[in-house]
Design a protein around this motif. Structure first.
Motif, mmCIF file in Angstrom:
data_model
loop_
_atom_site.group_PDB
_atom_site.id
_atom_site.type_symbol
_atom_site.label_atom_id
_atom_site.label_comp_id
_atom_site.label_asym_id
_atom_site.label_seq_id
_atom_site.Cartn_x
_atom_site.Cartn_y
_atom_site.Cartn_z
ATOM 1 N N ILE A 416 0.836 -1.210 0.000
ATOM 2 C CA ILE A 416 0.000 0.000 0.000
ATOM 3 C C ILE A 416 0.867 1.255 0.000
ATOM 4 O O ILE A 416 0.601 2.223 -0.736
ATOM 5 N N TYR A 417 1.929 1.250 0.805
ATOM 6 C CA TYR A 417 2.758 2.445 0.901
ATOM 7 C C TYR A 417 3.575 2.683 -0.365
ATOM 8 O O TYR A 417 3.857 3.829 -0.719
ATOM 9 N N ILE A 418 3.962 1.617 -1.039
ATOM 10 C CA ILE A 418 4.624 1.792 -2.329
ATOM 11 C C ILE A 418 3.664 2.470 -3.311
ATOM 12 O O ILE A 418 4.046 3.393 -4.050
ATOM 13 N N CYS A 419 2.414 2.052 -3.303
ATOM 14 C CA CYS A 419 1.410 2.657 -4.182
ATOM 15 C C CYS A 419 1.162 4.116 -3.802
ATOM 16 O O CYS A 419 1.084 4.996 -4.682
ATOM 17 N N LEU A 420 1.023 4.381 -2.503
ATOM 18 C CA LEU A 420 0.781 5.753 -2.056
ATOM 19 C C LEU A 420 1.946 6.669 -2.382
ATOM 20 O O LEU A 420 1.760 7.818 -2.815
#
Length: 454
Positions: A416-420
């Motif tokens: 999720i944090y890579i996407c964000l």
């Protein structure tokens, strides 16, 4: 790895990613207040356009900061249930104050700040901008107070509640103004202001390199350099005061920061090196006696070494040593950037000096890395205590979760944090490429000053 180690890694990931955004928001809020204040003073429409541009960058960082910050609250209950029960009466009061007094202030005025340019008088809009900036700073105040209490707990007592030991609040202001609070708050806020200033410097230098929006870039660069030049010096003073407080209240952390394995006078300051806990030695380029002088203002006073503490109470020495020195290196990088920028300013040649502009573009990374390195130094240096000398980290984890659950959530958060982060970089780049040009918000804008509004 056991559940405690995995939970620490997970919290480091979520908190570390979150900490990219609040310093940027806080720093940019100061820039925006200054820019809009100049607009009100001069009535120059250029400054309105500049203010709107930086407000867009602020809004992006603010949104990511809110989204990633909510995760921390769930982590306390999910992974750190025993810690939450132990400190709930103390830690919860600071977090509740942050939500009620700070976050609601930001949330209440940010809509007016972002969308109220053509709907309210300039003075009212400026008040909203100030309230958002104050709320951002006030939010940091409560969070730093809570974290500082974990470093140097005060204003509490241990009581038995329902068969369990609990930390009970006895003095609210004593808890807030614990021995390291003011030093840590000053250090954090200056770091935030540097983050905002170097974002402004970096984007402005980029425009000079591309020969676009140079009028905008010149004004923004001057404001960014002014803030950065002042704050980079104040951060040095703040760092000195903070380190001396660490030496007084958390001597094991200071020993790890400089790899002091043996208590000795004329303790050396390490410039670059490696701390080896197996041999209890440091291989480094050193300045003899400098650490003793910086901590005690003389070279003969011994600096407490790790030999004064049980080895089970040692933090991860080399990890703390490296992150601490990384923070120092980033300060040096910021200092050099400020000096180079001021050279351009003095020569009045902002449009020239491509290699300087390239360095200034890259300088945006220095405060971000310094903030993260400083946070890792503070938190890893406190280990193995989650509340220093009161509660061990291993005693704070939840008993109802297992390794598989933590690993699964760790993988999920990483994705999720890579996407964000990718989304943040995409949107940030899009706003930078678009530049401070007219938007639909500006078309048909009627300047209130020309209409006689106040």
């Amino acid at each position: 790895m056991d559940v405690t180690a995995l939970s620490r890694i997970q919290f480091a990931l979520t908190a570390g990613f979150h900490y990219l955004y609040p310093p940027l928001s806080i720093g940019l809020s100061l820039v925006i207040v200054i820019m809009e204040g100049i607009y009100l003073k001069t009535k120059d429409p250029r400054f309105k356009k500049i203010t709107i541009f930086w407000t867009r960058i602020f809004a992006l960082s603010f949104a990511l900061g809110v989204a990633t910050g909510l995760v921390q609250l769930f982590a306390f209950g999910n992974n750190w249930a025993r810690y939450s029960r132990f400190v709930g009466d103390v830690f919860g009061s600071a977090l509740a104050a942050e939500g009620v007094f700070a976050f609601f202030l930001e949330a209440g005025f940010i809509g007016l700040m972002l969308f109220g340019w053509n709907k309210v008088r300039p003075g009212i809009h400026y008040l909203a901008t100030i309230c958002v900036a104050f709320g951002a700073h006030f939010s940091a105040t409560w969070i730093v107070a809570a974290n500082s209490w974990m470093q140097t707990p005060a204003g509490y007592k241990i009581e038995e509640v329902m068969g369990e030991a609990r930390a009970t609040l006895t003095d609210f202001w004593g808890m807030i103004f614990n021995p390291t609070f003011l030093d840590r708050l000053t250090h954090v806020l200056i770091g935030c202001w540097l983050t905002g200033a170097f974002m402004v410097i970096s984007i402005s230098a980029y425009y000079f390199l591309k020969k676009r929006h140079t009028d905008f870039a010149k004004v923004s660069l001057k404001v960014g350099l002014t803030i950065a030049s002042v704050m980079v010096i104040l951060q040095l003073v703040s760092a000195d005061s903070s380190a001396r407080k660490v030496a007084e209240y958390q001597p094991a952390k200071l020993a790890a920061m400089e790899g002091v394995y043996r208590t000795e006078s004329h303790a050396a300051m390490n410039l670059i090196g490696w701390a080896d806990s197996k041999t209890r030695t440091v291989k480094a380029l050193q300045v003899p006696g400098l650490l003793s002088f910086l901590v005690y203002r003389n070279t003969e006073t011994p600096v407490t070494g790790l030999d004064q503490f049980p080895e089970d109470d040692w933090p991860m020495v080399n990890a703390v040593f490296q992150t601490y020195h990384l923070m120092i290196y980033m300060w040096v990088g910021m200092f050099i950037a400020a000096v180079l920028g001021l050279i351009l300013w003095k020569r009045k040649t902002f449009e020239t000096g491509k290699w300087i502009h390239r360095y200034l573009v890259l300088s945006v990374f220095f405060p971000f890395v310094a903030n993260e390195a400083g946070w890792f130094t503070a938190e890893m240096g406190r280990q193995p205590w989650i509340v220093y000398n009161v509660l061990r980290t291993a005693d704070g984890t939840s008993l109802s979760i297992d390794r598989g659950q933590v690993i699964g959530s760790l993988i999920m958060f990483s994705f999720i944090y890579i996407c964000l982060f990718s989304l943040f970089i995409f949107l940030l780049n899009r706003k930078i490429q678009h530049g401070p040009e007219e938007t639909k918000e500006d078309i048909g804008y009627r300047d209130p000053y020309k209409l006689g509004a106040t």
